[in-house]
Design a protein around this motif. Structure first.
Motif, PDB file in Angstrom:
ATOM      1  N   GLY A 259      -8.729   1.896  -1.507  1.00  0.00           N
ATOM      2  CA  GLY A 259      -8.605   2.974  -2.480  1.00  0.00           C
ATOM      3  C   GLY A 259      -7.209   3.041  -3.076  1.00  0.00           C
ATOM      4  O   GLY A 259      -7.037   3.353  -4.247  1.00  0.00           O
TER       5      GLY A 259
ATOM      6  N   GLY B 251     -13.897  -2.152  16.716  1.00  0.00           N
ATOM      7  CA  GLY B 251     -13.624  -1.523  15.428  1.00  0.00           C
ATOM      8  C   GLY B 251     -12.803  -0.252  15.514  1.00  0.00           C
ATOM      9  O   GLY B 251     -12.456   0.326  14.503  1.00  0.00           O
ATOM     10  N   VAL B 252     -12.500   0.202  16.739  1.00  0.00           N
ATOM     11  CA  VAL B 252     -11.696   1.420  16.881  1.00  0.00           C
ATOM     12  C   VAL B 252     -10.244   1.016  17.082  1.00  0.00           C
ATOM     13  O   VAL B 252      -9.926   0.231  17.974  1.00  0.00           O
ATOM     14  N   LEU B 253      -9.373   1.560  16.230  1.00  0.00           N
ATOM     15  CA  LEU B 253      -7.971   1.181  16.284  1.00  0.00           C
ATOM     16  C   LEU B 253      -7.315   1.667  17.563  1.00  0.00           C
ATOM     17  O   LEU B 253      -7.551   2.788  18.000  1.00  0.00           O
TER      18      LEU B 253
ATOM     19  N   ARG C  65      -9.345   2.415   7.903  1.00  0.00           N
ATOM     20  CA  ARG C  65      -8.042   2.036   7.382  1.00  0.00           C
ATOM     21  C   ARG C  65      -8.211   1.145   6.155  1.00  0.00           C
ATOM     22  O   ARG C  65      -7.528   1.286   5.159  1.00  0.00           O
TER      23      ARG C  65
ATOM     24  N   LEU D  72      -5.654  -5.853  11.917  1.00  0.00           N
ATOM     25  CA  LEU D  72      -6.243  -4.670  12.549  1.00  0.00           C
ATOM     26  C   LEU D  72      -7.362  -5.032  13.503  1.00  0.00           C
ATOM     27  O   LEU D  72      -7.534  -4.406  14.544  1.00  0.00           O
TER      28      LEU D  72
ATOM     29  N   MET E 144      -1.722  -4.359   8.491  1.00  0.00           N
ATOM     30  CA  MET E 144      -2.962  -4.380   7.712  1.00  0.00           C
ATOM     31  C   MET E 144      -3.860  -5.590   7.961  1.00  0.00           C
ATOM     32  O   MET E 144      -5.071  -5.468   8.045  1.00  0.00           O
TER      33      MET E 144
ATOM     34  N   HIS F  38       0.668   4.333  -0.369  1.00  0.00           N
ATOM     35  CA  HIS F  38       0.326   5.605   0.264  1.00  0.00           C
ATOM     36  C   HIS F  38       0.255   5.471   1.771  1.00  0.00           C
ATOM     37  O   HIS F  38      -0.031   6.440   2.462  1.00  0.00           O
ATOM     38  N   LEU F  39       0.498   4.272   2.308  1.00  0.00           N
ATOM     39  CA  LEU F  39       0.452   4.098   3.760  1.00  0.00           C
ATOM     40  C   LEU F  39       1.867   4.010   4.325  1.00  0.00           C
ATOM     41  O   LEU F  39       2.834   3.797   3.603  1.00  0.00           O
TER      42      LEU F  39
ATOM     43  N   HIS G 291      -9.141   3.208   3.125  1.00  0.00           N
ATOM     44  CA  HIS G 291      -7.945   3.859   2.572  1.00  0.00           C
ATOM     45  C   HIS G 291      -7.116   2.842   1.788  1.00  0.00           C
ATOM     46  O   HIS G 291      -6.636   3.130   0.694  1.00  0.00           O
ATOM     47  N   ALA G 292      -6.932   1.658   2.386  1.00  0.00           N
ATOM     48  CA  ALA G 292      -6.100   0.636   1.747  1.00  0.00           C
ATOM     49  C   ALA G 292      -6.709   0.212   0.415  1.00  0.00           C
ATOM     50  O   ALA G 292      -6.015   0.094  -0.589  1.00  0.00           O
TER      51      ALA G 292
ATOM     52  N   SER H 183      -7.649  -3.663  17.758  1.00  0.00           N
ATOM     53  CA  SER H 183      -8.675  -2.650  17.928  1.00  0.00           C
ATOM     54  C   SER H 183      -9.732  -3.180  18.888  1.00  0.00           C
ATOM     55  O   SER H 183      -9.799  -4.368  19.171  1.00  0.00           O
TER      56      SER H 183
ATOM     57  N   PHE I 142       0.871  -1.165   0.000  1.00  0.00           N
ATOM     58  CA  PHE I 142       0.000   0.000   0.000  1.00  0.00           C
ATOM     59  C   PHE I 142       0.916   1.225   0.000  1.00  0.00           C
ATOM     60  O   PHE I 142       1.359   1.680   1.046  1.00  0.00           O
TER      61      PHE I 142
ATOM     62  N   PHE J 280     -13.909  10.180  12.638  1.00  0.00           N
ATOM     63  CA  PHE J 280     -13.535   9.081  13.517  1.00  0.00           C
ATOM     64  C   PHE J 280     -13.522   7.769  12.729  1.00  0.00           C
ATOM     65  O   PHE J 280     -12.574   6.988  12.788  1.00  0.00           O
TER      66      PHE J 280
ATOM     67  N   GLY K  15      -7.526   6.436  -2.174  1.00  0.00           N
ATOM     68  CA  GLY K  15      -6.552   6.210  -1.126  1.00  0.00           C
ATOM     69  C   GLY K  15      -6.116   7.435  -0.360  1.00  0.00           C
ATOM     70  O   GLY K  15      -5.598   7.329   0.741  1.00  0.00           O
TER      71      GLY K  15
ATOM     72  N   SER L 251     -10.452   7.774  10.242  1.00  0.00           N
ATOM     73  CA  SER L 251      -9.065   7.852  10.697  1.00  0.00           C
ATOM     74  C   SER L 251      -8.773   7.023  11.939  1.00  0.00           C
ATOM     75  O   SER L 251      -7.618   6.865  12.289  1.00  0.00           O
ATOM     76  N   ARG L 252      -9.800   6.525  12.589  1.00  0.00           N
ATOM     77  CA  ARG L 252      -9.519   5.819  13.838  1.00  0.00           C
ATOM     78  C   ARG L 252     -10.039   4.382  13.870  1.00  0.00           C
ATOM     79  O   ARG L 252      -9.846   3.688  14.853  1.00  0.00           O
ATOM     80  N   THR L 253     -10.718   3.947  12.833  1.00  0.00           N
ATOM     81  CA  THR L 253     -11.286   2.602  12.901  1.00  0.00           C
ATOM     82  C   THR L 253     -10.672   1.679  11.845  1.00  0.00           C
ATOM     83  O   THR L 253     -10.052   2.129  10.890  1.00  0.00           O
ATOM     84  N   VAL L 254     -10.884   0.407  12.061  1.00  0.00           N
ATOM     85  CA  VAL L 254     -10.391  -0.610  11.133  1.00  0.00           C
ATOM     86  C   VAL L 254     -11.022  -0.397   9.755  1.00  0.00           C
ATOM     87  O   VAL L 254     -10.349  -0.448   8.720  1.00  0.00           O
ATOM     88  N   VAL L 255     -12.341  -0.123   9.775  1.00  0.00           N
ATOM     89  CA  VAL L 255     -13.042   0.079   8.511  1.00  0.00           C
ATOM     90  C   VAL L 255     -12.423   1.238   7.734  1.00  0.00           C
ATOM     91  O   VAL L 255     -12.188   1.137   6.525  1.00  0.00           O
TER      92      VAL L 255
END
Lengths: 504, 416
Positions: B214, A372-374, B208, A365, A362, A353-354, B211-212, A369, A351, B199, B283, B202-206
């Motif tokens: 994309g 669902g919150v990291l 991330r 995750l 990846m 851009h990461l 983003h991945a 978490s 990835f 939130f 992304g 930027s803060r959850t698995v979903v």
């Protein structure tokens, strides 16, 4: 010996990173000059400067005694410098002839293409290169080895006097490598000077007149091939002693973990009906199983079927720990305990851009978490732990993955797989585009994991590599198993015979 | 010390910070150019319409941003707004015909209608997601089909419910309309919505995983991410945020006209996301950036309205186009770092007078009714713009010559 290329004090920065630092050496007319170094040593950057891909740099470049400052690849080509990139630059939807003449098409005037002349000339060029590919066939329909010859034909049509080849054999089978060697000999007879970048000691020592070693963007030394040996070059490349030979003592294997029976994958719309046909194998804990085969033999397809990533679903049975598996998605396979490191790192793995950390964590995750919150803290810990465990060289887990060398990127992807705590690890040509030092580290890593009880299946396009890492080697030919050898039995000769066996 | 410098550089490299700075400059410039001085004399009254419009745009622009970050595109959000407004008003009429006539609706009816409208968003999003993942259409084609299809469907639905009328009006639909009289109420809802989205992304698995996906869809799939389900989620978020907007628009305007409501708004939403730093390649992008993109876009429109004093809605498209081109141009300059040649090419030389003509004609459009307007003014503006751009071209040309001369002098040294 007249110098045809002189590199004087060339330097290049990418942001804070010094990719090249005051590099000076010269290349004699008509020689094959190998440039070696670990990934990240600056070889590719230097070649991009030479071929006009990178246009702003420090220092100066002289071709045939004249200072040149290329503003484009087109300008470099006019002076007679061409490059064949590691990742080929072809328009897959166009014909071979159209690719060779792209941007310099023959016309009847008024912009009307003269297909006949282009196809005839392309055919002549390819014939010189010992290739019988039709100039009319689509570039995308050819195998990598043939695609590479198109690039070489293009360079010839440009009247190239200096040809740069960036790891030309990394995607070739043995037979294609042999043909490439013949082509290189023919080019040298025409007086073409070749700059040859490679990681592979044996081919450099076979081909090169002189060898220049770079390390960390700096010039180390230029040596005559006759005056040196692979150990010395390897030593210069890494700047420290290391053993090239990695061996694993015979170990007692654990119980069976994976059993594949009569696995077949249909190939719709193809004259051969099966991409894989009746492949059966079993794998034990702590075993490293190598899969050999030429390109197109079905190595990648086999791993994809085991990982639930194949476009066409396979038939036959896959049993993991005695339980029948039917993976429809990689997520199913991962949950069951299979992880895969894919062949084409850039396209299928990274990835871009990461960050480095984001790439490592990846697949895990959901465990890092809550609801669902990291958890940033848990994520950073997991990533840092892997960076240390795998010995990944990075500015930190926040650094962009693209700032890492190929070998370190590959380690990140293996780390990503390891975080899923798999029972079976599939590695598809894991050392492609990875330098010698990192290769040795990857072999050791595989052995360490196997010693800890991991079952590993690894494919490779390099036979010596498979002979080094595997406890047992299976050979595929056109989708069928044509040989099985234990480490004691296996030789390159036997494997090649099995890999080229014509199926009945 | 060095760490400080790099921290400052990092902060100023962020698209959000740049947008805030650009916005401040815009406000200051408008304050000086505005003949009525409304930003100074009555800031609250001046801020209200901007805020209101920015918030309205923001609701579905955030949805579009989520889809764009996940690597897709949604052209159907304007049509989904129309669909949701239609479903909402039809449910009011069907469930409480008397209340609909008098404007005194019962609360449960309103709640049912809100749920129904939101559900229509989920349905539309699911339809989009199925066309993309199930049928395998490219997102652009799939949502193009639903863009025209759903709007037409809404008109059919409204016709069937009203027996042939083309709109439903509630001039005094109290329980709903009162909610939106005060912009602060909608703004609070929006802030909560935006924080929730931020939130999520930027803060959850979903987030991330979105983003991945994309950035590299194949790699995401091979990492065991269920990309099809993730796409469904992205398109449902997009369509549902648009359906919230349908309710808000309906309440704001007191009528549902599916043939014209929110027509073309999807492009504004995409524009706001792009201005806010989202990459259409997927992304890349942030929620705060998109919020600021909405604010910036609406502020530019308001500024033009203030300065020109005639219908900014006519010029909305020109403004959006101009701002998008400028925003993306600047962000590209940042990323490539090269000095780009804009005008010193055959196409560039042709573009300079075209841009000059657009500038001159715009002057006519904007100021023809002002006192002291004379024909020489737009001509002067047109010539001036052309001259500036040509001058830039000449500078580019001489820079190129200097670079060539540099290598030339190098050659001379060799000769010695």
């Amino acid at each position: 010996m007249t110098a045809v290329v002189e590199i004087r004090g060339v330097g290049k920065r990418f942001g804070a990173v010094k990719a090249l630092d005051d590099v000076s050496f010269s290349v004699a007319k008509g020689e094959l000059h190998a440039v070696m170094g670990e990934n990240g040593a600056g070889k590719s950057t230097l070649m991009k400067i030479l071929s006009g891909v990178i246009t702003d740099y420090e220092g100066e470049l002289r071709i045939e005694g004249q200072v040149q400052k290329f503003l484009s690849t087109r300008q470099a080509e006019r002076i007679g410098v061409s490059i064949i990139h590691q990742e080929l630059n072809l328009v897959e939807q166009l014909s071979v002839a159209a690719n060779i003449f792209l941007g310099r098409e023959e016309t009847y005037g008024w912009g009307i293409l003269d297909q006949a002349t282009m196809e005839r000339t392309a055919g002549e060029l390819l014939a010189q290169l010992d290739s019988n590919v039709s100039p009319k066939s689509l570039a995308g329909s050819l195998r990598v080895g043939d695609q590479q010859l198109i690039e070489i034909a293009k360079a010839l049509s440009l009247d190239t006097s200096i040809l740069i080849m960036d790891e030309p054999t990394s995607a070739l089978t043995e037979a294609e490598v042999q043909r490439l060697y013949r082509v290189i000999d023919a080019l040298r007879e025409r007086g073409v000077t070749i700059l040859y970048i490679s990681h592979k000691m044996d081919e450099v020592f076979r081909l090169a007149d002189r060898i220049t070693v770079l390390r960390d963007g700096k010039f180390v030394q230029t040596l005559d091939r006759a005056d040196t040996n692979p150990q010395q070059i390897a030593h210069l490349m890494v700047g420290r002693e290391f053993e090239t030979a990695v061996t694993r003592p015979q170990t007692t294997l654990g119980e069976e973990v994976l059993r594949v029976e009569k696995l077949s994958q249909p190939w719709p719309g193809h004259s051969k009906q099966w991409r894989l046909k009746d492949v059966s194998l079993e794998l034990r804990r702590g075993e490293v199983l190598g899969i050999a085969g030429l390109m197109g033999a079905g190595r990648t397809e086999l791993l994809e079927c085991l990982f639930g990533a194949s476009a066409v679903r396979p038939q036959g049975s896959i049993k993991l720990d005695g339980k029948d598996c039917d993976f429809r998605h990689p997520a199913d396979a991962m949950r069951a305990g299979i992880a895969m490191v894919t062949e084409d790192r850039k396209r299928l793995g990274l990835f871009g851009h990461l960050s480095t950390g984001g790439n490592i964590t990846m697949c895990r995750l959901s465990e890092l978490s809550a609801l669902g919150v990291l958890s940033r803290c848990a994520e950073a810990n997991a990533a840092n732990e892997q960076v240390e465990l795998m010995g990944i060289k990075t500015d930190g887990i926040e650094a962009s993955i693209n700032s890492l060398s190929g070998g370190n990127q590959q380690k990140c992807i293996i780390a990503r797989c390891m975080l899923t705590q798999p029972k079976v690890l599939l590695l598809d040509d894991p050392t492609r585009g990875v330098d010698v030092g990192a290769k040795t580290e990857l072999y050791r890593l595989m052995h360490r994991l196997a010693d800890q009880g991991m079952a590993i299946i690894v494919t490779s396009s390099e036979l010596p590599e498979l002979l080094t890492v595997s406890d047992r080697i299976l050979v595929l030919c056109e989708g069928e198993l044509t040989g099985e050898f234990t480490r004691a039995e296996a030789t390159e000769q036997k494997i090649m015979e099995a890999a080229t066996a014509v199926s009945v | 010390m060095a760490a400080n410098v790099s921290l400052i550089n990092r902060v100023f490299a962020r698209v959000e910070v740049k947008l805030i700075l650009a916005w401040l400059v815009l406000i200051v410039v408008t304050t000086f150019l505005d003949p009525s001085r409304s930003y100074l004399e009555n800031p609250k009254a001046a801020a209200e319409p901007i805020l209101r419009q920015a918030v309205f745009l923001g609701f579905f622009a955030l949805g579009s941003a989520v889809i764009i970050i996940s690597g897709g595109i949604d052209l159907s959000s304007g049509a989904v707004i129309a669909l949701s407004a239609t479903v909402f008003s039809c449910l009011l009429v069907l469930l409480d015909p008397e209340g609909a006539a008098t404007g005194e609706l019962q609360t449960w009816v309103v709640i049912c209608a809100v749920l129904g409208a939101l559900f229509s968003g989920v349905v539309a999003g699911t339809l989009n997601a199925w066309l993309i993942t199930g049928v395998g259409l490219p997102p652009f084609i799939a949502t193009l089909a639903t863009m025209v299809g759903l709007r037409s469907f809404s008109r059919g639905l409204l016709g069937a419910v009203t027996q042939g009328s083309s709109q439903i009006s509630f001039p005094s639909c109290k329980p709903v309309r009162e909610l939106f009289k005060d912009v602060s109420y909608v703004s609070i809802v929006f802030v909560i919505f935006a924080i929730g989205m931020w939130f999520l992304m930027s803060r959850t698995v979903v987030g991330r995983h979105l983003h991945a996906m994309g950035g590299n869809e194949t790699a995401a799939k091979l990492s065991g991410i269920r990309t099809d389900r993730l796409k469904w989620l992205a398109y449902v978020i997009g369509a549902t945020s648009a359906s919230i907007m349908g309710i808000v628009y309906f309440a704001d305007q007191g009528s549902a006209k599916p043939d014209v409501l929110a027509r073309g708004y999807e492009l504004n939403a995409i524009a706001a996301a792009v201005i806010g730093g989202c990459s259409l390649a997927g992304g890349v992008g942030t929620i705060p950036g998109t919020v600021l993109g909405c604010l910036f876009l609406r502020s530019v429109m308001d500024a033009v309205n203030k300065v020109v004093e005639i219908g900014a809605d006519i010029f909305e498209g020109m403004i959006v186009g101009f701002v998008v081109v400028l925003a993306v141009t600047f962000s590209q300059r940042e990323s490539t770092g090269k000095q780009r040649i804009y005008f010193a090419t055959p196409i560039g030389w042709t573009a300079a007078p075209i841009l000059g003509a657009i500038g001159g004609l715009s002057t006519v459009f904007f100021f023809r009714e002002k006192e002291g307007f004379a024909m020489w003014q737009p001509i002067a503006v047109g010539l001036f713009v052309t001259a500036v751009l040509v001058a830039r071209g000449v500078i580019e040309l001489s820079r190129g010559k200097r670079a060539a001369a540099g290598s030339q002098s190098g050659k001379e040294i060799t000769g010695q």
